[in-house]
Design an enzyme around this catalytic site. Structure first.
Site, mmCIF file in Angstrom:
data_model
loop_
_atom_site.group_PDB
_atom_site.id
_atom_site.type_symbol
_atom_site.label_atom_id
_atom_site.label_comp_id
_atom_site.label_asym_id
_atom_site.label_seq_id
_atom_site.Cartn_x
_atom_site.Cartn_y
_atom_site.Cartn_z
ATOM 1 N N ASP A 12 2.163 -7.007 -4.345
ATOM 2 C CA ASP A 12 1.757 -7.253 -2.954
ATOM 3 C C ASP A 12 0.273 -6.923 -2.794
ATOM 4 O O ASP A 12 -0.314 -6.231 -3.633
ATOM 5 C CB ASP A 12 2.593 -6.420 -1.966
ATOM 6 C CG ASP A 12 2.470 -4.920 -2.201
ATOM 7 O OD1 ASP A 12 2.366 -4.497 -3.374
ATOM 8 O OD2 ASP A 12 2.460 -4.155 -1.217
ATOM 9 N N GLU B 181 4.009 -1.935 -2.476
ATOM 10 C CA GLU B 181 3.229 -0.735 -2.835
ATOM 11 C C GLU B 181 2.178 -0.426 -1.791
ATOM 12 O O GLU B 181 1.896 0.732 -1.487
ATOM 13 C CB GLU B 181 2.568 -0.922 -4.208
ATOM 14 C CG GLU B 181 1.920 0.342 -4.769
ATOM 15 C CD GLU B 181 0.463 0.558 -4.369
ATOM 16 O OE1 GLU B 181 -0.062 1.643 -4.613
ATOM 17 O OE2 GLU B 181 -0.133 -0.364 -3.797
HETATM 18 ZN ZN LIG Z 1 -3.160 -1.246 -5.784
#
Ligand SMILES: [Zn+2]
Length: 397
Positions: free
Chosen positions: A78, A143
């Site tokens: 992401d 993340e």
């Molecule tokens: Zn990163």
């Protein structure tokens, strides 16, 4: 001095660059990674991985080899948003290669990492992966929104207890600062704004709390390597029936970065014990994160992340440095650390699995409108990932 690994990686420079361009061209905000994960799974299958699966939270996991010794390489798939489009000199999702450098959102954070890992693992097999190794490449989701959440899911539910985790975030490093996100809430009593004396304004109660938070920032712990702990006020909100009313509750959000020797529980208590918080009866708690993945699975956790450091004497770090020699033909003796947070808060910070990092690109460009990754870094990273498994197995515990 070129190595066999570098020579082999060079042969794939055009292919890995093409993959990175495709990944940049496929936007993947947190919880919207489906298309990019599908692209990566197809690439892994095309490269002859032994198994490619999506875990329930949507992270893609590819395996090469089927030995008992498990090595995990992880890069998140992401990215953060683009902010103001006007600030970008180029379209963030139309990657261009200029003078050997790939530009676009995610180029170094962390699509360069996953592209190099996908090819690097395939190269590890080409160059002779030790028979007792299972090498997993993980492209983890969400993340940027909640570091560690998706990788922790992988490392507890899908691939428990690997021997080592390698992160592909830009620049080598093996130390991370922990942090907590905290909210302080005060309660008042709402009333018509024309007669404030009939109520109690909880926003006014935050005034002295804010002053004490600011002062606290100046007296937090200090560590030679990681620097000082910090606390910052990041958001204020209040619950009010109207702009013509005294609010009912007020909330302060605090971002507390921990340094070595500080732990989340103690840091939370330190805020709760501030005299102003006590005086106004404020409640102090951790911010919680909960988000549904594109798969429909919802995971959540408190926003509390441990500080972690893998000691330089650890086998993982020694193997990492030896891989610079074996894979890249250079000598590296010192290690650095990331200034930002990574999935290492889960693998090493929470689960204690030795974690190191080696990734293409310069972290200075992460989250910026000039995000970029040199192709030469992709090639080096591929060679390093290809050389790591054999070097790790050959490093004395
Ligand atoms: Zn990163």
């Amino acid at each position: 001095m070129g190595t066999a690994y570098l020579a082999a990686a060079h042969a794939h420079a055009a292919a890995v660059t093409e993959l990175l361009r495709d990944l940049i061209h496929t936007p993947s905000l947190s919880a919207g990674e489906q298309a990019v994960v599908t692209r990566l799974a197809a690439q892994m299958e095309g490269l002859g991985y032994d198994e490619v699966v999506l875990d329930p939270f949507g992270s893609v996991i590819g395996r090469i080899g089927s030995g008992p010794r498990v090595i995990v390489m992880d890069s998140h798939v992401d990215t953060v948003g683009v902010g103001s489009r006007d600030e970008w000199a180029r379209d963030p999702f139309e990657p261009v290669v200029d003078d050997g450098i790939v530009f676009g959102r995610g180029a170094c954070d962390d699509k360069g990492g996953i592209a190099a890992m996908v090819y690097g693992a395939a190269l590890a097999r080409e160059m002779g992966l030790p028979g007792d190794v299972s090498l997993y490449v993980v492209g983890s989701v969400q993340e940027e929104d909640c570091d560690g959440l998706a990788l922790e899911h992988v490392l507890t539910k899908v691939l428990p207890h690997p021997e080592v985790v390698v992160l592909g975030e830009s620049t080598n490093g093996q130390v991370n600062r922990g942090r907590i996100e905290v909210l302080v809430r005060t309660r008042g009593s709402s009333c018509h704004a024309s007669a404030p004396e009939r109520g109690h304004n909880p926003v006014y109660d935050l005034g002295p709390v804010i002053a004490e938070v600011e002062a606290l920032n100046g007296r937090l712990g200090y560590d030679e390597f990681l620097g000082a702990g910090t606390i910052a006020l990041t958001k204020i909100e209040c619950e009010t029936p109207s702009v013509n009313a005294v609010p009912a509750t007020a909330t302060l959000y605090l971002d507390r970065r921990l340094t070595a020797g500080e732990d989340p529980e103690a840091a939370l208590k330190e805020i709760a014990r501030l005299p102003a918080v006590q005086r106004v009866g404020g409640t102090v708690e951790l911010v919680t994160y909960e988000r549904t993945s594109f798969t429909g699975t919802t995971l959540g956790q408190d926003k509390s992340f441990h500080t972690w450091a893998t000691p330089i004497t650890d086998r993982a770090v020694r193997a990492g440095l030896a891989t610079v020699k074996a894979g890249l033909g250079r000598v590296q003796e010192q290690t650095g650390h990331w200034v930002f947070s990574t999935n290492g808060v889960a693998s090493m910070g929470k689960l204690g699995i030795p974690t190191i990092g080696f990734g293409p690109g310069d972290e200075r460009y992460a989250h910026t409108v000039a995000e970029q990754c040199p192709i030469s870094d992709l090639v080096e990273a591929m060679a390093w990932y290809a050389a790591f498994p054999a070097t790790f197995i050959g490093t004395t515990p």
